[in-house]
Design a protein around this motif. Structure first.
Motif, mmCIF file in Angstrom:
data_model
loop_
_atom_site.group_PDB
_atom_site.id
_atom_site.type_symbol
_atom_site.label_atom_id
_atom_site.label_comp_id
_atom_site.label_asym_id
_atom_site.label_seq_id
_atom_site.Cartn_x
_atom_site.Cartn_y
_atom_site.Cartn_z
ATOM 1 N N ASN A 176 0.820 -1.222 0.000
ATOM 2 C CA ASN A 176 0.000 0.000 0.000
ATOM 3 C C ASN A 176 0.849 1.266 0.000
ATOM 4 O OD1 ASN A 176 -2.387 -1.487 -0.009
ATOM 5 N ND2 ASN A 176 -2.550 -1.498 2.237
ATOM 6 N N GLY A 177 1.906 1.258 -0.801
ATOM 7 C CA GLY A 177 2.731 2.451 -0.949
ATOM 8 C C GLY A 177 3.691 2.722 0.184
ATOM 9 N N ALA A 178 3.849 1.765 1.093
ATOM 10 C CA ALA A 178 4.767 1.951 2.221
ATOM 11 C C ALA A 178 5.749 0.788 2.268
ATOM 12 C CB ALA A 178 3.990 2.031 3.531
ATOM 13 N N LEU A 179 6.899 1.025 2.883
ATOM 14 C CA LEU A 179 7.872 -0.034 3.059
ATOM 15 C C LEU A 179 7.399 -0.961 4.176
ATOM 16 C CD1 LEU A 179 10.700 -1.130 2.271
ATOM 17 C CD2 LEU A 179 11.639 0.301 4.089
ATOM 18 N N ALA A 180 7.275 -2.242 3.866
ATOM 19 C CA ALA A 180 6.775 -3.211 4.843
ATOM 20 C C ALA A 180 7.900 -4.025 5.481
ATOM 21 C CB ALA A 180 5.774 -4.159 4.186
ATOM 22 N N GLY A 181 9.013 -4.193 4.785
ATOM 23 C CA GLY A 181 10.079 -4.988 5.379
ATOM 24 C C GLY A 181 11.302 -5.109 4.505
ATOM 25 N N ILE A 182 12.373 -5.576 5.111
ATOM 26 C CA ILE A 182 13.638 -5.874 4.447
ATOM 27 C C ILE A 182 13.871 -7.364 4.604
ATOM 28 C CG2 ILE A 182 16.119 -5.422 4.369
ATOM 29 C CD1 ILE A 182 15.534 -2.750 5.809
ATOM 30 N N ILE A 183 14.140 -8.065 3.517
ATOM 31 C CA ILE A 183 14.303 -9.510 3.584
ATOM 32 C C ILE A 183 15.673 -9.940 3.057
ATOM 33 C CG2 ILE A 183 11.822 -9.911 3.372
ATOM 34 C CD1 ILE A 183 12.330 -10.713 0.424
ATOM 35 N N ASP A 184 15.940 -11.243 3.154
ATOM 36 C CA ASP A 184 17.136 -11.889 2.622
ATOM 37 C C ASP A 184 18.420 -11.345 3.236
ATOM 38 O OD1 ASP A 184 18.979 -13.345 1.300
ATOM 39 O OD2 ASP A 184 18.365 -12.783 -0.718
ATOM 40 N N PHE A 185 18.701 -11.787 4.449
ATOM 41 C CA PHE A 185 19.923 -11.410 5.139
ATOM 42 C C PHE A 185 21.031 -12.449 4.931
ATOM 43 C CE2 PHE A 185 17.086 -8.436 6.950
ATOM 44 C CZ PHE A 185 17.810 -7.464 7.633
ATOM 45 N N GLY A 186 20.969 -13.169 3.824
ATOM 46 C CA GLY A 186 21.944 -14.215 3.579
ATOM 47 C C GLY A 186 23.368 -13.729 3.393
ATOM 48 N N ASP A 187 23.561 -12.438 3.049
ATOM 49 C CA ASP A 187 24.904 -11.885 2.871
ATOM 50 C C ASP A 187 25.289 -10.943 4.002
ATOM 51 O OD1 ASP A 187 25.995 -12.925 0.339
ATOM 52 O OD2 ASP A 187 24.198 -12.022 -0.533
#
Length: 266
Positions: A176-187
């Motif tokens: 909905n036009g907002a940042l919901a999350g940051i994913i993939d911390f594999g690096d």
């Protein structure tokens, strides 16, 4: 649709599968050091947040932990102009993430390191793309100059901080036009935060980039942004060189090339 947030307990990246397997079987003394545990997510009011967890004198198991399900879509599917609406939110999330890391932080030989250590690889990629006719002469020279400026900039001279290590729109979830999350911390690793700050050119147009930089509230000096732009050039070259089978990421690479060549942050 949604995205599964994945964050490390302590996955150490090593050149060989054997050493990674050995490392995965070990435990390490935590000693009160901070560890990244999960992806940033929204709580319904404060927006995305990065959470670190401290342990006392217990033992810290090496491995991965799955974070919560994050509802939304890839930021990669938004236009650079649309992403500007959450540029400040991302800046605040990275501010939370970029905390001092413990001495036994995961080591990544390609991310968060001094730029000079990647100069040979960047030069080779520039040469390859120019000889293949993928890049024209002006773009090749422009990107080379951006990289040289980053190498010449004052290096990160403070303790290493946690960095995501793979910060691009494909690893950002929006809803909905907002940042919901940051994913993939594999690096995930620790070092120079300029590697993460390259997102300013990988995600945003000039307006969003300005909003992102302003929201960092002068935490990073001018040299950090010069290094960040150089890292953005390196990532853009990698995407252009190796995304023939992935049109979305190829398009991201070309958009980043244009952004890097168009302007800095000063």
């Amino acid at each position: 649709m949604g995205q599964r947030g994945v964050a490390p307990r302590r996955r150490l990246r090593r050149p060989t599968a054997a050493s990674r397997a050995r490392r995965s079987a070990r435990t390490a003394r935590a000693g009160g050091a901070a560890r990244c545990r999960r992806a940033a997510r929204t709580d319904g009011s404060a927006g995305p947040r990065a959470r670190r967890e401290r342990r006392g004198r217990g033992r810290l198991t090496v491995g991965m932990v799955r974070g919560p399900w994050i509802h939304g879509e890839r930021a990669l599917d938004e236009s650079p102009a649309a992403r500007g609406s959450w540029a400040a939110t991302l800046a605040h999330a990275l501010d939370a993430l970029h905390a001092d890391a413990p001495e036994d932080h995961p080591v990544n030989p390609f991310r968060g390191i001094p730029l000079a250590m990647r100069s040979e690889a960047v030069a080779a990629r520039l040469q390859h793309l120019r000889e293949a006719g993928t890049l024209d002469a002006a773009s090749t020279e422009g990107l080379r100059e951006v990289w040289r400026a980053g190498v010449s900039a004052a290096p990160w001279d403070r303790p290493p901080v946690w960095i995501h290590g793979d910060m691009h729109p494909g690893n950002l979830v929006v809803h909905n036009g907002a940042l919901a999350g940051i994913i993939d911390f594999g690096d995930v690793t620790a070092g120079d935060p300029a590697y993460d700050l390259a997102i300013a050119w990988l995600a945003f147009d000039a307006r969003g980039r300005a909003a992102f930089v302003t929201a960092t509230d002068s935490r990073y000096d001018a040299d950090a942004w010069i290094r960040a732009r150089a890292w953005a050039a390196a990532v853009a070259l990698m995407l252009v060189a190796h995304s023939d089978d992935n049109p979305d990421y190829l398009a991201l690479g070309w958009a980043a090339v244009d952004a890097v060549l168009a302007d800095g942050v000063g």
